[in-house]
Design a protein around this motif. Sequence first.
Motif, PDB file in Angstrom:
ATOM      1  N   SER A 188       0.837  -1.190   0.000  1.00  0.00           N
ATOM      2  CA  SER A 188       0.000   0.000   0.000  1.00  0.00           C
ATOM      3  C   SER A 188       0.876   1.246   0.000  1.00  0.00           C
ATOM      4  CB  SER A 188      -0.902   0.011   1.241  1.00  0.00           C
ATOM      5  OG  SER A 188      -1.715  -1.129   1.267  1.00  0.00           O
ATOM      6  N   ARG A 212       2.556   4.648   1.047  1.00  0.00           N
ATOM      7  CA  ARG A 212       2.866   5.132   2.383  1.00  0.00           C
ATOM      8  C   ARG A 212       1.950   6.285   2.759  1.00  0.00           C
ATOM      9  NH1 ARG A 212       6.248   9.251   4.027  1.00  0.00           N
ATOM     10  NH2 ARG A 212       6.862   9.568   1.863  1.00  0.00           N
ATOM     11  N   LYS A 213       1.347   6.229   3.945  1.00  0.00           N
ATOM     12  CA  LYS A 213       0.481   7.297   4.413  1.00  0.00           C
ATOM     13  C   LYS A 213       1.352   8.407   4.968  1.00  0.00           C
ATOM     14  CE  LYS A 213      -3.517   8.235   7.374  1.00  0.00           C
ATOM     15  NZ  LYS A 213      -4.333   8.776   6.270  1.00  0.00           N
ATOM     16  N   ARG A 252       2.745  11.461   7.015  1.00  0.00           N
ATOM     17  CA  ARG A 252       2.620  11.950   8.381  1.00  0.00           C
ATOM     18  C   ARG A 252       2.430  13.457   8.363  1.00  0.00           C
ATOM     19  NH1 ARG A 252       7.716  12.979  11.889  1.00  0.00           N
ATOM     20  NH2 ARG A 252       6.872  13.565  13.917  1.00  0.00           N
ATOM     21  N   ASP A 302       1.481  15.185  -0.662  1.00  0.00           N
ATOM     22  CA  ASP A 302       0.037  14.980  -0.833  1.00  0.00           C
ATOM     23  C   ASP A 302      -0.568  15.970  -1.814  1.00  0.00           C
ATOM     24  OD1 ASP A 302       0.355  17.237   0.690  1.00  0.00           O
ATOM     25  OD2 ASP A 302      -0.887  16.562   2.383  1.00  0.00           O
ATOM     26  N   ASN A 312      -3.697  12.660  12.374  1.00  0.00           N
ATOM     27  CA  ASN A 312      -3.077  12.711  11.041  1.00  0.00           C
ATOM     28  C   ASN A 312      -4.106  13.047   9.962  1.00  0.00           C
ATOM     29  OD1 ASN A 312      -0.739  12.531   9.454  1.00  0.00           O
ATOM     30  ND2 ASN A 312      -1.226  10.433   8.821  1.00  0.00           N
TER      31      ASN A 312
END
Length: 253
Positions: A73, A75-76, A78, A148, A226
């Motif tokens: 997946s 990377r989310k 931070r 993002d 977050n």
Amino acid sequence: MRSPSIGRRARAAYPVLLLLVPALVAGCGAPDAGSSATPVSSWEAPSSPVTAAQPAAPSTVAPTSATPSPSPSPRKLRHVFPVRASNVDYHPTHSAYPGTDIFADCGEPVVAVTDGKVLEVSRVDRFSKSGPLGPYNGGLSVSLLGDDGVRYYGSHLSAIAGGIDAGVRVRAGQQLGKVGHTGNANNVCHLHFGLSPKCTGHDDWWIRRGVIWPAPYLNSWRRDGNRGPAAEVTAWQKKHGCPKAPTVTSGAG
């Protein structure tokens, strides 16, 4: 003429020969009953010992019908609060346009909200009360394009950290500068903070200063949450595009 005695001896020996023949024949064709040796024909060489068949080695080729492993997946990212200080506060609203003033002591660290690349750096305070309101209101400032897609803008800084220049990669929490009151800050130490999309091809200070309200995201980051603003910023740009500068401008930023 044969002698009669010779004829009698021959007839007497004949039954004995008949009894010996089967025994001789048997002795030539089979081993003794007590022998364990296996007879071998004179024209056939003894065969080599036969080794028991070994199991085949397991195949190292993966079955063609195997289902491929799923890709990892993404990377989310931070997100962190933009001012690293114990004594800090901010307004949920702002004058004239969406943005937030984050109040903290002068000199407190201003940090990158998330991973990304520095877009613009202003190291000189060009603001003048006699000049136009808007383009130089921010004084010393840094804008960051997060991974993002959101542009994070902080202004009124007292100093820019060394090595922070346009094009430099930074990580969430990395220091960008220090809280100050340069530009149109009314001599009050604070960080003006704005969220916006990046509009390329021209200076877009009126968008860079902020187009959506940051308070809901600041509330999350202050509690070590977050929550990310990317969806709201994208929706705003889809609706508004990159509008031209307003005719009348006011307020700090």
